[in-house]
Design an enzyme around this catalytic site. Structure first.
Site, short mmCIF file in Angstrom:
data_model
loop_
_atom_site.label_atom_id
_atom_site.label_comp_id
_atom_site.label_asym_id
_atom_site.label_seq_id
_atom_site.Cartn_x
_atom_site.Cartn_y
_atom_site.Cartn_z
N SER A 1 8.41 -16.77 16.38
CA SER A 1 9.18 -16.32 15.29
C SER A 1 8.00 -15.79 14.31
CB SER A 1 9.90 -17.73 14.47
OG SER A 1 9.06 -18.54 14.16
N TYR A 2 6.91 -15.91 14.39
CA TYR A 2 5.78 -15.45 13.67
C TYR A 2 5.78 -13.78 13.52
CZ TYR A 2 3.74 -20.25 13.15
OH TYR A 2 3.94 -21.48 13.49
#
Length: 314
Positions: A53-54
């Site tokens: 998700s980064y």
């Protein structure tokens, strides 16, 4: 060269500081990220932590930017076998949750972005209590058996769910968590200490704490009247308003002076001295920020100094 340490019951050997990849593709562009990764590796570092998700929270990003940058770096440097890559599943906008199907699809997407055929350490990023542990562990075990994942781990999970997961793995002879990534630092101790740490300790899990520097507060750069140019300044500065925060800073200053060390190094060294902790995670936006983090590999606090910091943070 700093010694590497065995991560829990796994065969992974890691540097005593995990480099956080949350800034890659966020506050550090590709060139800055490569520079930080190069400097970390040159110092003997081999443990890079990221998540699928980064950094989806940045306007214009989709998630996976950090993995993509790390993937390009290992390809250009030809050093895949020298780097222990940890990534996570459950929070990517396109791969939400911990259903078996999602875990497998998210892992394939991470592998593609990383440009590799295996992930060294694969975490469930945020536990989803509505999904049975049997389904989660079963899917993770399939990834291990397929050679896509070497070892599995958990982050942001309750003691009860962690215990149930470990018991299921042992009962069924399936892949078992070897590490735990808790929110843990000198101004946030109850997020790990207690039952969760007890389960980790009894089960031989290695802790790899995130927010190890409390979003930068424990670097010592946040002081009354000081203005800090950081995307995380608001979250970090709030600790100045608490008695605990001020006591911790004072104790850190004293211990840092005694060692001629940076405040951040001392804060990480306190974490490293705690039961179960294998390698705190900290991120650097620039190469200049790295030495204070890397110092944890060499700094050993006395028992009295550890106790002094523990009292200040009570």
């Amino acid at each position: 060269m700093t010694s590497l340490y065995k991560l829990g019951s796994s065969d992974l050997e890691v540097f005593p500081l995990a480099l956080g990849g949350n800034v890659f593709g966020w506050t550090a562009d590709q060139a800055q990220s490569f520079a930080v990764l190069d400097a970390y590796a040159a110092a003997g570092g081999n443990f890079v932590d990221t998540a699928d998700s980064y950094s989806a929270w940045v306007e214009g990003n989709k998630g996976g930017e950090s993995e993509t940058i790390i993937g390009k770096w290992i390809k250009e440097r030809g050093n895949r076998s020298d780097v222990v890559i940890a990534t996570k599943v459950s929070q990517h906008p396109d791969f939400q949750g911990l259903s078996a199907a999602n875990i497998k699809a998210a892992a394939d997407a991470s592998l593609k972005r990383l440009g590799t055929d295996y992930i060294d350490l694969y975490y469930t990023h945020f536990d989803k209590p509505e999904v049975p542990v049997e389904e989660i562990i079963g899917a993770l075990d399939e990834l291990v058996k397929a050679g896509k994942v070497r070892h599995i781990a958990a982050s942001n999970i309750s003691a009860e769910r962690l215990k149930a997961s470990l018991e299921f793995s042992e009962r069924e002879g399936l892949a078992r968590y070897v590490a735990l990534q808790p929110h843990y630092n000198l101004v946030s101790r109850d997020t790990y200490e207690g039952e969760l740490r007890d389960v980790a300790e009894r089960s031989g899990l290695a802790a790899v704490p995130y927010y190890a520097l409390a979003s930068g507060f424990l670097t010592g750069k946040y002081r009354p009247g000081a203005t800090v140019d950081s995307a995380r300044a608001q979250g970090a500065a709030k600790h100045l308003d608490t008695e605990r925060g001020r006591k911790v800073l004072a104790a850190l200053d004293e211990v840092a002076r005694a060692h001629g060390a940076e405040v951040a190094t001392v804060a990480l060294a306190w974490l490293a001295a705690q039961p179960t902790v294998a390698a705190p995670i900290a991120s650097a936006r620039t190469v200049d920020q790295l030495p204070a983090l890397l110092g944890v590999a060499e700094l050993r606090l006395t028992d009295d100094e550890v106790a002094q910091l523990t009292r200040a943070s009570a």
